[in-house]
Design a protein around this motif. Structure first.
Motif, PDB file in Angstrom:
ATOM      1  N   LYS A  17       0.843  -1.223   0.000  1.00 12.38           N
ATOM      2  CA  LYS A  17       0.000   0.000   0.000  1.00 12.38           C
ATOM      3  C   LYS A  17       0.864   1.252   0.000  1.00 12.38           C
ATOM      4  O   LYS A  17       0.574   2.231  -0.697  1.00 12.38           O
ATOM      5  CB  LYS A  17      -0.909   0.002   1.226  1.00 12.38           C
ATOM      6  N   ALA A  18       1.910   1.227   0.804  1.00 10.24           N
ATOM      7  CA  ALA A  18       2.801   2.389   0.891  1.00 10.24           C
ATOM      8  C   ALA A  18       3.463   2.659  -0.454  1.00 10.24           C
ATOM      9  O   ALA A  18       3.566   3.809  -0.904  1.00 10.24           O
ATOM     10  CB  ALA A  18       3.854   2.162   1.976  1.00 10.24           C
ATOM     11  N   ILE A  19       3.892   1.587  -1.126  1.00  8.99           N
ATOM     12  CA  ILE A  19       4.543   1.751  -2.434  1.00  8.99           C
ATOM     13  C   ILE A  19       3.526   2.273  -3.457  1.00  8.99           C
ATOM     14  O   ILE A  19       3.833   3.134  -4.268  1.00  8.99           O
ATOM     15  CB  ILE A  19       5.197   0.428  -2.897  1.00  8.99           C
ATOM     16  N   GLU A  20       2.300   1.753  -3.388  1.00 11.27           N
ATOM     17  CA  GLU A  20       1.253   2.247  -4.285  1.00 11.27           C
ATOM     18  C   GLU A  20       1.057   3.746  -4.095  1.00 11.27           C
ATOM     19  O   GLU A  20       0.765   4.475  -5.044  1.00 11.27           O
ATOM     20  CB  GLU A  20      -0.052   1.516  -4.002  1.00 11.27           C
ATOM     21  N   GLY A  21       1.245   4.205  -2.855  1.00  9.43           N
ATOM     22  CA  GLY A  21       1.087   5.620  -2.534  1.00  9.43           C
ATOM     23  C   GLY A  21       2.166   6.512  -3.138  1.00  9.43           C
ATOM     24  O   GLY A  21       2.061   7.737  -3.082  1.00  9.43           O
ATOM     25  N   LEU A  22       3.200   5.914  -3.701  1.00  9.68           N
ATOM     26  CA  LEU A  22       4.267   6.706  -4.333  1.00  9.68           C
ATOM     27  C   LEU A  22       3.870   7.204  -5.717  1.00  9.68           C
ATOM     28  O   LEU A  22       4.542   8.043  -6.308  1.00  9.68           O
ATOM     29  CB  LEU A  22       5.544   5.865  -4.484  1.00  9.68           C
TER      30      LEU A  22
END
Length: 327
Positions: free
Chosen positions: A298-303
């Motif tokens: 999820k955090a990477i998707e937020g990039l």
């Protein structure tokens, strides 16, 4: 998708064939890449464990890639059916009567009987002829009327003739995919769409649309693009220096590049990082001994910055230029 291993990381395509989630891109600028480089690197990659190779007639090195594959079959390292090769129909071969001969040209250069996947490289047709990049006397590209459905029917005939196992597209937007999916009398659905895809350009809307239609996304430039290319957008900092990717990598003793590759593979996106450095080829393959948590995904998707690196600005005036649409 979590049970991926270096030996087995293939996922099913909608036509019953399988595609390995990690492949080697083989593009190299023909003006600056020494002869024999692709041949050496593909042989090395097969020894490392790669089974998927992404090439194209327009890369001008398909003969080397084919030779490497054939040598590795001859020495018993692999069988032909272990290898997944993707070739591409270039923009100057869109008219239906040119499609089969273009594919046959690729087969002749590779010296193989079939390719595993053959894709329409872009939805933009160029004027047919000897020149892959036809221009007029003012240096403007000479385009050609595009009938994607007619081109597709010619590809379907190639599959029926056994020259190719699976058919796909590349750089198609949703509208262009729908054109094919809704074609009256469609015989073979596109199984894949090869597009730019990485943590700064996650393609979530196109990915959702493709999932609904059983189309696999193959992500090019999955760790960002080679910075030297003139057609690359430099609006954002290099992906590999991203703090989040670097810090997640530290946790697993992996690089930011390996984290980027793992991110896509874990969500069912095929990645084809291009490298002609043996060290990097080996490095990019080492993504099957760790997995990212849901929070990390999820955090990477937020990039996502929704900025393309490869936006093909020189063809923006083509009527089928694919990147004006949201996705």
């Amino acid at each position: 998708i979590m049970e991926l291993t270096a030996k087995s990381h293939s996922i099913p395509l909608s036509d019953g064939n399988y595609i390995p989630l990690l492949g080697l891109g083989t593009y190299g600028d023909p003006r600056t890449t020494p002869k024999g480089t692709a041949w050496e690197c593909v042989k090395f990659a097969i020894d490392v464990g790669y089974r998927h190779f992404d090439g194209a007639l327009v890369y001008f090195n398909e003969h080397e890639v084919g030779q490497a594959i054939r040598e590795k079959i001859a020495d018993g390292t692999v069988k032909r059916e272990d290898i997944f090769y993707c070739g591409k129909l270039w923009n100057t071969f869109h008219p239906p009567e040119l499609v089969r001969s273009a594919l046959e040209r690729t087969l002749k250069v590779l010296q193989l009987d079939y390719v595993d996947l053959y894709i329409v490289e872009t939805p933009m047709a160029f004027k047919p002829g000897k020149d892959f990049y036809p221009r007029d006397k003012d240096g403007k590209y000479i385009y050609h009327h595009t009938d994607l459905c007619a081109t597709w029917e010619a590809l379907e005939a190639c599959k029926d003739a056994g020259l190719v196992k699976s058919l796909g597209v590349s750089n198609f937007n949703r509208r262009q995919l729908e054109l094919l999916l809704n074609k009256p009398g469609l015989k073979h659905k596109p199984v894949s769409n090869q597009v730019e895809c990485h943590p700064y350009f996650t393609q979530s809307k196109l990915l959702d649309f493709c999932r609904q239609h059983g189309i696999v996304i193959v992500g090019y430039s999955p760790i960002g693009s080679s910075v030297d290319a003139s057609w690359v957008n430099k609006k954002h900092p290099p992906l590999r220096e991203d703090e989040l990717l670097v810090s997640i990598g530290k946790k697993y003793n992996k690089s930011s590049a390996q984290v980027s590759l793992r991110f896509n593979v874990q969500r069912g996106v095929v990645v084809i990082p291009k490298s002609f450095s043996p060290e990097r080829i080996k490095h990019n393959f080492q993504i099957f001994d760790f997995s990212l948590t849901e929070e990390e995904m999820k955090a990477i998707e937020g990039l996502n910055k929704n900025v393309r690196m490869v936006d093909l600005p020189m063809w923006k005036d083509h009527p089928e230029y694919p990147f004006y649409d949201e996705y």
